[in-house]
Design a protein around this motif. Structure first.
Motif, mmCIF file in Angstrom:
data_model
loop_
_atom_site.group_PDB
_atom_site.id
_atom_site.type_symbol
_atom_site.label_atom_id
_atom_site.label_comp_id
_atom_site.label_asym_id
_atom_site.label_seq_id
_atom_site.Cartn_x
_atom_site.Cartn_y
_atom_site.Cartn_z
ATOM 1 N N GLN A 29 82.708 -14.503 -0.890
ATOM 2 C CA GLN A 29 81.923 -13.276 -0.974
ATOM 3 C C GLN A 29 80.882 -13.177 0.138
ATOM 4 O OE1 GLN A 29 80.405 -13.470 -4.959
ATOM 5 N NE2 GLN A 29 82.224 -12.515 -5.833
ATOM 6 N N GLY A 30 80.784 -14.187 0.962
ATOM 7 C CA GLY A 30 79.901 -14.115 2.116
ATOM 8 C C GLY A 30 78.641 -14.945 2.003
ATOM 9 N N ASN A 31 78.452 -15.658 0.924
ATOM 10 C CA ASN A 31 77.269 -16.506 0.765
ATOM 11 C C ASN A 31 77.566 -17.871 1.376
ATOM 12 O OD1 ASN A 31 74.964 -17.787 0.007
ATOM 13 N ND2 ASN A 31 75.324 -17.676 -2.192
ATOM 14 N N HIS A 32 77.354 -17.987 2.679
ATOM 15 C CA HIS A 32 77.700 -19.214 3.392
ATOM 16 C C HIS A 32 76.714 -20.336 3.141
ATOM 17 C CE1 HIS A 32 80.903 -17.136 5.403
ATOM 18 N NE2 HIS A 32 80.065 -16.192 5.795
ATOM 19 N N ASP A 33 75.618 -20.061 2.445
ATOM 20 C CA ASP A 33 74.669 -21.116 2.114
ATOM 21 C C ASP A 33 75.254 -22.093 1.097
ATOM 22 O OD1 ASP A 33 72.869 -19.867 3.788
ATOM 23 O OD2 ASP A 33 71.940 -18.716 2.157
ATOM 24 N N VAL A 34 76.308 -21.690 0.401
ATOM 25 C CA VAL A 34 76.926 -22.518 -0.635
ATOM 26 C C VAL A 34 77.998 -23.437 -0.051
ATOM 27 C CG1 VAL A 34 78.050 -22.403 -2.904
ATOM 28 C CG2 VAL A 34 76.473 -20.637 -2.246
ATOM 29 N N LEU A 35 78.317 -23.284 1.222
ATOM 30 C CA LEU A 35 79.369 -24.087 1.847
ATOM 31 C C LEU A 35 79.114 -25.591 1.726
ATOM 32 C CD1 LEU A 35 82.040 -24.028 3.342
ATOM 33 C CD2 LEU A 35 80.768 -23.917 5.473
ATOM 34 N N PRO A 36 77.900 -26.092 1.939
ATOM 35 C CA PRO A 36 77.685 -27.538 1.735
ATOM 36 C C PRO A 36 77.961 -27.973 0.293
ATOM 37 C CG PRO A 36 75.886 -26.629 3.009
ATOM 38 C CD PRO A 36 76.713 -25.471 2.538
ATOM 39 N N ASP A 37 77.632 -27.120 -0.673
ATOM 40 C CA ASP A 37 77.935 -27.439 -2.072
ATOM 41 C C ASP A 37 79.434 -27.491 -2.302
ATOM 42 O OD1 ASP A 37 75.224 -27.495 -2.638
ATOM 43 O OD2 ASP A 37 75.181 -25.389 -3.277
ATOM 44 N N LEU A 38 80.160 -26.564 -1.686
ATOM 45 C CA LEU A 38 81.614 -26.543 -1.814
ATOM 46 C C LEU A 38 82.220 -27.826 -1.274
ATOM 47 C CD1 LEU A 38 84.404 -25.262 -2.261
ATOM 48 C CD2 LEU A 38 84.114 -24.094 -0.077
ATOM 49 N N LEU A 39 81.793 -28.238 -0.101
ATOM 50 C CA LEU A 39 82.324 -29.463 0.489
ATOM 51 C C LEU A 39 81.938 -30.690 -0.334
ATOM 52 C CD1 LEU A 39 81.769 -28.707 4.271
ATOM 53 C CD2 LEU A 39 83.897 -28.610 2.968
ATOM 54 N N SER A 61 94.403 -34.911 2.357
ATOM 55 C CA SER A 61 93.562 -34.147 1.429
ATOM 56 C C SER A 61 92.228 -33.784 2.058
ATOM 57 C CB SER A 61 93.322 -34.951 0.155
ATOM 58 O OG SER A 61 94.519 -35.225 -0.493
ATOM 59 N N VAL A 62 91.618 -34.723 2.748
ATOM 60 C CA VAL A 62 90.344 -34.441 3.421
ATOM 61 C C VAL A 62 90.544 -33.392 4.506
ATOM 62 C CG1 VAL A 62 88.565 -35.455 4.899
ATOM 63 C CG2 VAL A 62 89.329 -36.678 2.865
ATOM 64 N N ALA A 63 91.647 -33.494 5.246
ATOM 65 C CA ALA A 63 91.938 -32.500 6.275
ATOM 66 C C ALA A 63 92.173 -31.126 5.660
ATOM 67 C CB ALA A 63 93.160 -32.925 7.084
ATOM 68 N N ALA A 64 92.845 -31.086 4.518
ATOM 69 C CA ALA A 64 93.099 -29.804 3.849
ATOM 70 C C ALA A 64 91.792 -29.163 3.380
ATOM 71 C CB ALA A 64 94.042 -30.004 2.674
ATOM 72 N N VAL A 65 90.874 -29.963 2.882
ATOM 73 C CA VAL A 65 89.573 -29.427 2.451
ATOM 74 C C VAL A 65 88.822 -28.869 3.650
ATOM 75 C CG1 VAL A 65 87.301 -30.077 1.538
ATOM 76 C CG2 VAL A 65 89.374 -30.860 0.391
ATOM 77 N N ALA A 66 88.827 -29.595 4.751
ATOM 78 C CA ALA A 66 88.113 -29.131 5.948
ATOM 79 C C ALA A 66 88.743 -27.858 6.504
ATOM 80 C CB ALA A 66 88.114 -30.226 7.012
ATOM 81 N N ILE A 67 90.053 -27.822 6.599
ATOM 82 C CA ILE A 67 90.733 -26.627 7.114
ATOM 83 C C ILE A 67 90.524 -25.456 6.170
ATOM 84 C CG2 ILE A 67 93.013 -25.632 7.577
ATOM 85 C CD1 ILE A 67 93.809 -28.421 8.657
ATOM 86 N N GLY A 68 90.586 -25.713 4.872
ATOM 87 C CA GLY A 68 90.347 -24.657 3.887
ATOM 88 C C GLY A 68 88.964 -24.069 4.004
ATOM 89 N N ALA A 69 87.963 -24.919 4.234
ATOM 90 C CA ALA A 69 86.593 -24.430 4.391
ATOM 91 C C ALA A 69 86.466 -23.573 5.649
ATOM 92 C CB ALA A 69 85.622 -25.601 4.449
ATOM 93 N N ILE A 70 87.101 -23.994 6.717
ATOM 94 C CA ILE A 70 87.040 -23.227 7.965
ATOM 95 C C ILE A 70 87.714 -21.869 7.801
ATOM 96 C CG2 ILE A 70 87.891 -23.158 10.349
ATOM 97 C CD1 ILE A 70 87.486 -26.247 10.361
ATOM 98 N N VAL A 71 88.892 -21.867 7.192
ATOM 99 C CA VAL A 71 89.617 -20.607 6.983
ATOM 100 C C VAL A 71 88.842 -19.692 6.046
ATOM 101 C CG1 VAL A 71 91.714 -19.627 5.961
ATOM 102 C CG2 VAL A 71 91.874 -21.566 7.510
ATOM 103 N N LEU A 72 88.270 -20.259 5.004
ATOM 104 C CA LEU A 72 87.506 -19.468 4.042
ATOM 105 C C LEU A 72 86.311 -18.799 4.697
ATOM 106 C CD1 LEU A 72 87.416 -18.745 1.035
ATOM 107 C CD2 LEU A 72 85.966 -20.732 0.707
ATOM 108 N N VAL A 73 85.619 -19.521 5.543
ATOM 109 C CA VAL A 73 84.467 -18.943 6.234
ATOM 110 C C VAL A 73 84.911 -17.883 7.229
ATOM 111 C CG1 VAL A 73 82.625 -19.466 7.883
ATOM 112 C CG2 VAL A 73 82.956 -20.922 5.897
ATOM 113 N N SER A 74 86.028 -18.112 7.918
ATOM 114 C CA SER A 74 86.465 -17.127 8.904
ATOM 115 C C SER A 74 86.950 -15.836 8.249
ATOM 116 C CB SER A 74 87.558 -17.705 9.788
ATOM 117 O OG SER A 74 88.728 -17.917 9.059
#
Length: 87
Positions: A29-39, A61-74
Motif C-alpha cells: 500500500q506504499g508504507n515503506h517504513d514497514v519494510l524492515p519489519d517485513l524482512l 529462501s533468503v534470496a526469494a525473500v530479498a527479491i520479493g521485497a525488492i519487487v514489492l517495493v518497486s
C-alpha cells in the motif's frame, strides 16, 4: 514432555504468518517504513524452519525473500521516481 514443548516453540505459528502478511500489505500500500519489519518477520520464520532445510534451500529462501521485497517495493509505487537514474 520437555521435547514436545521445545518442538512446538520451533514451529512457525499462525501469528508469524499473520504478522508477515500484514507487513506485506502495508508495504504494498506504499508504507515503506514497514519494510524492515517485513524482512525481520520473514527472517524469523526462516530461522524457525532452518533445521529442516538443506543449505541450498536456505540460501534460495533468503534470496526469494530479498527479491520479493525488492519487487514489492518497486510495484507499490514510485516513491523514488524523482531520484537520478544511474547510467
Amino acid at each position: 514432555m520437555e521435547q514436545s514443548q521445545n518442538t512446538s516453540t520451533q514451529l512457525v505459528q499462525p501469528k508469524d504468518f499473520a504478522r508477515t502478511v500484514e507487513s506485506i500489505v502495508h508495504v504494498y500500500q506504499g508504507n515503506h517504513d514497514v519494510l524492515p519489519d517485513l524482512l525481520a518477520d520473514a527472517g524469523r520464520m526462516l530461522l524457525k524452519v532452518r533445521q529442516k532445510m538443506t543449505p541450498v534451500q536456505l540460501v534460495l529462501s533468503v534470496a526469494a525473500v530479498a527479491i520479493g521485497a525488492i519487487v514489492l517495493v518497486s510495484y507499490s509505487g514510485n516513491q523514488f521516481s524523482d531520484a537520478e537514474e544511474v547510467k
